[in-house]
Design a protein around this motif. Structure first.
Motif, PDB file in Angstrom:
ATOM      1  N   GLN A 152      74.055 116.770  35.766  1.00 15.11           N
ATOM      2  CA  GLN A 152      72.657 116.521  35.430  1.00 15.11           C
ATOM      3  C   GLN A 152      71.951 117.831  35.105  1.00 15.11           C
ATOM      4  OE1 GLN A 152      72.396 114.498  39.197  1.00 15.11           O
ATOM      5  NE2 GLN A 152      71.313 112.813  38.216  1.00 15.11           N
ATOM      6  N   LYS A 153      70.919 117.700  34.312  1.00 13.05           N
ATOM      7  CA  LYS A 153      70.022 118.820  33.971  1.00 13.05           C
ATOM      8  C   LYS A 153      70.706 119.901  33.131  1.00 13.05           C
ATOM      9  CE  LYS A 153      66.580 117.086  35.900  1.00 13.05           C
ATOM     10  NZ  LYS A 153      65.670 116.438  34.984  1.00 13.05           N
ATOM     11  N   THR A 154      71.721 119.531  32.424  1.00 15.12           N
ATOM     12  CA  THR A 154      72.393 120.552  31.606  1.00 15.12           C
ATOM     13  C   THR A 154      72.162 120.320  30.115  1.00 15.12           C
ATOM     14  OG1 THR A 154      74.392 119.213  31.589  1.00 15.12           O
ATOM     15  CG2 THR A 154      74.261 120.941  33.267  1.00 15.12           C
ATOM     16  N   THR A 180      71.162 114.659  27.823  1.00 15.22           N
ATOM     17  CA  THR A 180      70.399 113.708  26.997  1.00 15.22           C
ATOM     18  C   THR A 180      70.355 114.185  25.554  1.00 15.22           C
ATOM     19  OG1 THR A 180      69.055 113.412  28.963  1.00 15.22           O
ATOM     20  CG2 THR A 180      68.324 112.277  26.984  1.00 15.22           C
ATOM     21  N   ALA A 181      70.191 115.499  25.392  1.00  9.02           N
ATOM     22  CA  ALA A 181      70.189 116.052  24.030  1.00  9.02           C
ATOM     23  C   ALA A 181      71.549 115.806  23.372  1.00  9.02           C
ATOM     24  CB  ALA A 181      69.874 117.541  24.081  1.00  9.02           C
ATOM     25  N   LEU A 182      72.608 116.086  24.111  1.00  6.89           N
ATOM     26  CA  LEU A 182      73.949 115.882  23.556  1.00  6.89           C
ATOM     27  C   LEU A 182      74.146 114.401  23.201  1.00  6.89           C
ATOM     28  CD1 LEU A 182      76.756 117.084  22.888  1.00  6.89           C
ATOM     29  CD2 LEU A 182      77.463 116.461  25.195  1.00  6.89           C
ATOM     30  N   HIS A 225      56.865 123.040  17.856  1.00  7.15           N
ATOM     31  CA  HIS A 225      55.897 122.475  18.796  1.00  7.15           C
ATOM     32  C   HIS A 225      56.591 122.104  20.115  1.00  7.15           C
ATOM     33  CE1 HIS A 225      52.314 120.521  20.139  1.00  7.15           C
ATOM     34  NE2 HIS A 225      52.986 119.404  20.384  1.00  7.15           N
ATOM     35  N   LYS A 226      57.767 121.437  19.986  1.00  8.35           N
ATOM     36  CA  LYS A 226      58.543 121.046  21.177  1.00  8.35           C
ATOM     37  C   LYS A 226      59.236 122.263  21.795  1.00  8.35           C
ATOM     38  CE  LYS A 226      60.997 118.083  23.797  1.00  8.35           C
ATOM     39  NZ  LYS A 226      60.389 117.307  24.873  1.00  8.35           N
ATOM     40  N   GLY A 227      59.611 123.197  20.902  1.00  7.84           N
ATOM     41  CA  GLY A 227      60.334 124.372  21.399  1.00  7.84           C
ATOM     42  C   GLY A 227      61.822 124.102  21.565  1.00  7.84           C
ATOM     43  N   CYS A 244      62.071 114.094  18.748  1.00  7.48           N
ATOM     44  CA  CYS A 244      62.506 114.957  19.862  1.00  7.48           C
ATOM     45  C   CYS A 244      62.724 114.115  21.121  1.00  7.48           C
ATOM     46  CB  CYS A 244      61.451 116.010  20.152  1.00  7.48           C
ATOM     47  SG  CYS A 244      61.140 117.081  18.736  1.00  7.48           S
ATOM     48  N   LEU A 245      63.331 114.724  22.125  1.00  8.23           N
ATOM     49  CA  LEU A 245      63.474 114.018  23.401  1.00  8.23           C
ATOM     50  C   LEU A 245      62.099 113.884  24.049  1.00  8.23           C
ATOM     51  CD1 LEU A 245      66.711 115.551  24.970  1.00  8.23           C
ATOM     52  CD2 LEU A 245      66.476 113.504  23.574  1.00  8.23           C
ATOM     53  N   GLY A 246      61.982 112.938  24.977  1.00  3.28           N
ATOM     54  CA  GLY A 246      60.680 112.650  25.594  1.00  3.28           C
ATOM     55  C   GLY A 246      60.150 113.814  26.435  1.00  3.28           C
TER      56      GLY A 246
HETATM   57  N1  LIG Z   1      67.130 119.641  22.246  1.00  5.80           N
HETATM   58  C1  LIG Z   1      66.708 119.560  23.503  1.00  5.80           C
HETATM   59  N2  LIG Z   1      65.551 118.922  23.813  1.00  5.80           N
HETATM   60  C2  LIG Z   1      65.125 118.829  25.105  1.00  5.80           C
HETATM   61  N3  LIG Z   1      65.807 119.366  26.152  1.00  5.80           N
HETATM   62  C3  LIG Z   1      66.952 120.011  25.894  1.00  5.80           C
HETATM   63  C4  LIG Z   1      67.462 120.142  24.572  1.00  5.80           C
HETATM   64  N4  LIG Z   1      68.617 120.854  24.628  1.00  5.80           N
HETATM   65  C5  LIG Z   1      68.839 121.173  25.900  1.00  5.80           C
HETATM   66  N5  LIG Z   1      67.846 120.656  26.691  1.00  5.80           N
HETATM   67  C6  LIG Z   1      67.792 120.817  28.143  1.00  5.80           C
HETATM   68  O1  LIG Z   1      68.159 119.559  28.736  1.00  5.80           O
HETATM   69  C7  LIG Z   1      67.591 119.567  30.044  1.00  5.80           C
HETATM   70  C8  LIG Z   1      67.631 118.161  30.619  1.00  5.80           C
HETATM   71  O2  LIG Z   1      68.989 117.903  30.898  1.00  5.80           O
HETATM   72  P1  LIG Z   1      69.541 116.434  31.023  1.00  5.80           P
HETATM   73  O3  LIG Z   1      69.149 115.624  29.857  1.00  5.80           O
HETATM   74  O4  LIG Z   1      70.993 116.561  31.296  1.00  5.80           O
HETATM   75  O5  LIG Z   1      68.738 115.940  32.324  1.00  5.80           O
HETATM   76  S1  LIG Z   1      69.078 114.627  33.200  1.00  5.80           S
HETATM   77  O6  LIG Z   1      70.163 114.960  34.093  1.00  5.80           O
HETATM   78  O7  LIG Z   1      69.393 113.530  32.292  1.00  5.80           O
HETATM   79  O8  LIG Z   1      67.811 114.372  33.962  1.00  5.80           O
HETATM   80  C9  LIG Z   1      66.204 120.059  29.806  1.00  5.80           C
HETATM   81  O9  LIG Z   1      65.755 120.594  31.014  1.00  5.80           O
HETATM   82  P2  LIG Z   1      64.205 120.406  31.492  1.00  5.80           P
HETATM   83  O10 LIG Z   1      63.361 121.090  30.476  1.00  5.80           O
HETATM   84  O11 LIG Z   1      64.144 121.047  32.843  1.00  5.80           O
HETATM   85  O12 LIG Z   1      63.925 118.942  31.558  1.00  5.80           O
HETATM   86  C10 LIG Z   1      66.392 121.126  28.705  1.00  5.80           C
HETATM   87  O13 LIG Z   1      66.446 122.418  29.224  1.00  5.80           O
END
Ligand SMILES: Nc1ncnc2c1ncn2[C@@H]1O[C@H](COP(=O)(O)OS(=O)(=O)O)[C@@H](OP(=O)(O)O)[C@H]1O
Length: 545
Positions: free
Chosen positions: A333-335, A338-340, A476-478, A491-493
């Motif tokens: 998680q948190k890696t 979701t983006a992948l 904007h999203k970064g 973009c992701l939420g």
């Molecule tokens: N393209 C893009 N858009 C948004 N976020 C991105 C992207 N690529 C990598 N990330 C990083 O993904 C982090 C969230 O990881 P996960 O989706 O694996 O989280 S989760 O386990 O499903 O909750 C998220 O961490 P947080 O910003 O802390 O939410 C991002 O650092």
């Protein structure tokens, strides 16, 4: 030894019913349950009738076995549709048997001995079972033993969930048995499991089948049967399994009475050459005892039903084995999982599961209790692929990574599946987890197109999808986002890619030192696997402690 051998042979000649079952090749079953703990072995025998004739033969055998096996009782199975459909003598046999229901234990088969996996609708199974239950009630057959056997093992393993549900509804079934879990062979690896609160016990093989009616015509010659009993396979089955369940056919109790011959001889041999005590328990007690002895077997391990021909043959034609993922994204998680995930489903040949109402895009099957819902439940998340060889079904569940159970479970069900995992600096990950701050630093974040090229190569998926054109950096999203028509982005939420103040240096140093040993281990593992070190890991390792 000689006595043991000669006694049942003589008994056979004295009490055999010679006119029985000449042409009956149909399914007559007898079940034997051998059970026991440490120095004790217990036996119970179950039998199953369509046209019962051998009432006296059964009682004789039961009495003989009771002399050697405490509480030995046949357990008779019934498919009521065949009641009174035989010859006059056979119908008489049915009545004799039903006049003495108290002498035996009883279990239901299907009403017409149909294989349950052929019924796709639970309601048709329920209907069939209700008919059999009505038959039992009308004839005073007890209906509360809690045990049932599916004809030809069908529906027990691989699990036909409709059978389990129908069994529970109509019969309140608590125990069943099969030879098929995890496979018929090798017999010594057969195991039990519990599914939907039904305890499935492993059944052993005794070497008697519908066609083994005559001693002299035993496959390979009578010596083979004798060898098996006298210190061979059958003897060792009982000695090595504290609990054994056998199923024989009624035909084995007519003519030469090989059932009687085999089990009486076997019990004699076991008693002559070992200190084991044989005894029988009713099915439900037996099952509880089994899982007390083998608690580690309670949790099932599902396999692909199409990998074993015997399993495939008893797997519903309305179900397919193609609705299983070819690869898993396991987190952590948190890696950036979701983006992948988003990037993957942009590819025309890559198809994910449908969303779960509880866990959204993740199925979370292999890690926790969803696994106990069974593979029908899991497969229902996936579409039937239009082209099995080019379509890539996949599933992303970020908590598979740290699950103890997931690797083994996945290896059993989808042994050929490829695995994708994302590694980022654990300090950043921990920080992100606690929603305080996140540090950019992942290639997926900064250069997703290159990552996705590697992913495509790794999966061997085609056509090649050009992510450099399909993704764009949204200032904007970064973060990198999907490029839609007219320059718009998807973009992701809000919960993904949040903005935080930078991590303070004290916190980073603490986490860095906390993860240092783990990072060293990780670098060794990656080295062993021939994998390049991620840049964050190289940087971390260069830090002085
Ligand atoms: N393209 C893009 N858009 C948004 N976020 C991105 C992207 N690529 C990598 N990330 C990083 O993904 C982090 C969230 O990881 P996960 O989706 O694996 O989280 S989760 O386990 O499903 O909750 C998220 O961490 P947080 O910003 O802390 O939410 C991002 O650092």
């Amino acid at each position: 030894f000689t006595l043991n051998f000669s006694f049942p042979y003589a008994a056979k000649r004295i009490i055999s019913i010679s006119h029985f079952l000449e042409e009956v090749k149909k399914l007559y079953f007898c079940h034997g349950l051998y059970t026991g703990v440490s120095g004790r072995r217990k036996i119970m025998c179950l039998m199953n009738f369509f046209y019962i004739y051998l009432f006296q033969a059964l009682l004789d055998t039961q009495n003989l076995l009771r002399a050697q096996i405490t509480n030995f009782t046949f357990n008779l199975g019934f498919s009521g549709k065949f009641y009174h459909t035989g010859t006059e003598e056979e119908d008489e046999g049915d009545d004799l048997l039903l006049g003495s229901v108290d002498e035996f234990w009883w279990f239901p088969h299907m009403w017409s001995h149909m294989q349950p996996h052929l019924f796709h609708n639970e309601s048709s199974l329920v209907e069939q079972m209700i008919l059999n239950k009505k038959f039992a009630l009308e004839h005073g057959i007890p209906t509360d033993m809690g045990y049932a056997v599916a004809p030809h093992h069908s529906g027990v393993y691989p699990v036909h969930v409709q059978l389990y549900e129908a069994w529970k509804k109509v019969w309140n079934i608590k125990i069943t048995s099969t030879e098929e879990y995890p496979h018929l062979k090798p017999a010594r690896y057969r195991r039990g499991f519990i599914h939907k609160n039904i305890m499935v016990l492993p059944r052993q093989t005794c070497g008697l089948f519908t066609h083994t009616i005559f001693y002299k015509e035993y496959p390979g010659g009578p010596k083979e049967l004798d060898k098996s009993i006298q210190g061979g396979e059958l003897f060792f089955t009982v000695v090595l399994n504290p609990m054994s369940i056998f199923m024989t056919h009624l035909s084995n109790y007519g003519n030469d009475r090989l059932g009687l011959y085999t089990f009486v001889n076997l019990a004699n041999f076991v008693q002559s050459w070992t200190n084991l005590k044989l005894q029988t328990l009713p099915p439900v007690q037996l099952a509880h005892k089994y899982f007390e002895l083998f608690p580690e077997q309670k949790d099932p391990l599902w396999q692909n039903p199409c990998d074993d021909k015997r399993h495939r043959d008893i797997w519903s034609k309305e179900k397919t084995c193609d609705r299983l993922p070819k690869f898993l994204v396991i987190g952590p998680q948190k890696t950036g999982t979701t983006a992948l995930y988003l990037f993957l489903i942009m590819h025309p040949s890559i198809i994910s599961n449908s969303p779960s109402p509880k866990t959204f895009e993740e199925v979370q099957f292999f890690n926790r209790n969803n696994y106990h819902r069974g593979i029908d439940w899991y497969m229902d998340f996936f579409p039937v692929p239009s082209n099995v060889s080019t379509d890539f079904l996949f599933e992303k569940s970020a908590n598979y990574f740290h699950s103890e159970e997931a690797p083994k479970r996945a290896a059993f069900l989808i042994p050929k599946a490829k695995i994708i995992t994302i590694l980022i600096d654990p300090s950043d990950r921990a920080y992100s987890w606690y929603q305080l701050l996140i540090i950019d630093g992942q290639q997926l974040r900064t250069d997703p197109a290159t990552v996705m090229d590697e992913v495509q190569k790794f999966l061997g998926v085609s056509p090649h999808y050009n992510y450099s054109e399909a993704l764009t950096f949204d200032s904007h999203k970064g973060f990198w986002c999907q490029l839609l028509e007219e320059g718009k982005t998807k973009c992701l939420g809000k919960s993904k890619g949040r903005k935080y103040p930078p991590m303070d240096s004290e916190c980073r140093a603490f986490l860095s030192s906390y993860y240092r040993d783990h990072n060293v281990e990780l670098s060794k593992l990656l080295h062993k696997l021939g994998q390049p070190l991620p840049s964050w890991l190289r940087q971390e390792l260069q830090k002085v402690r």
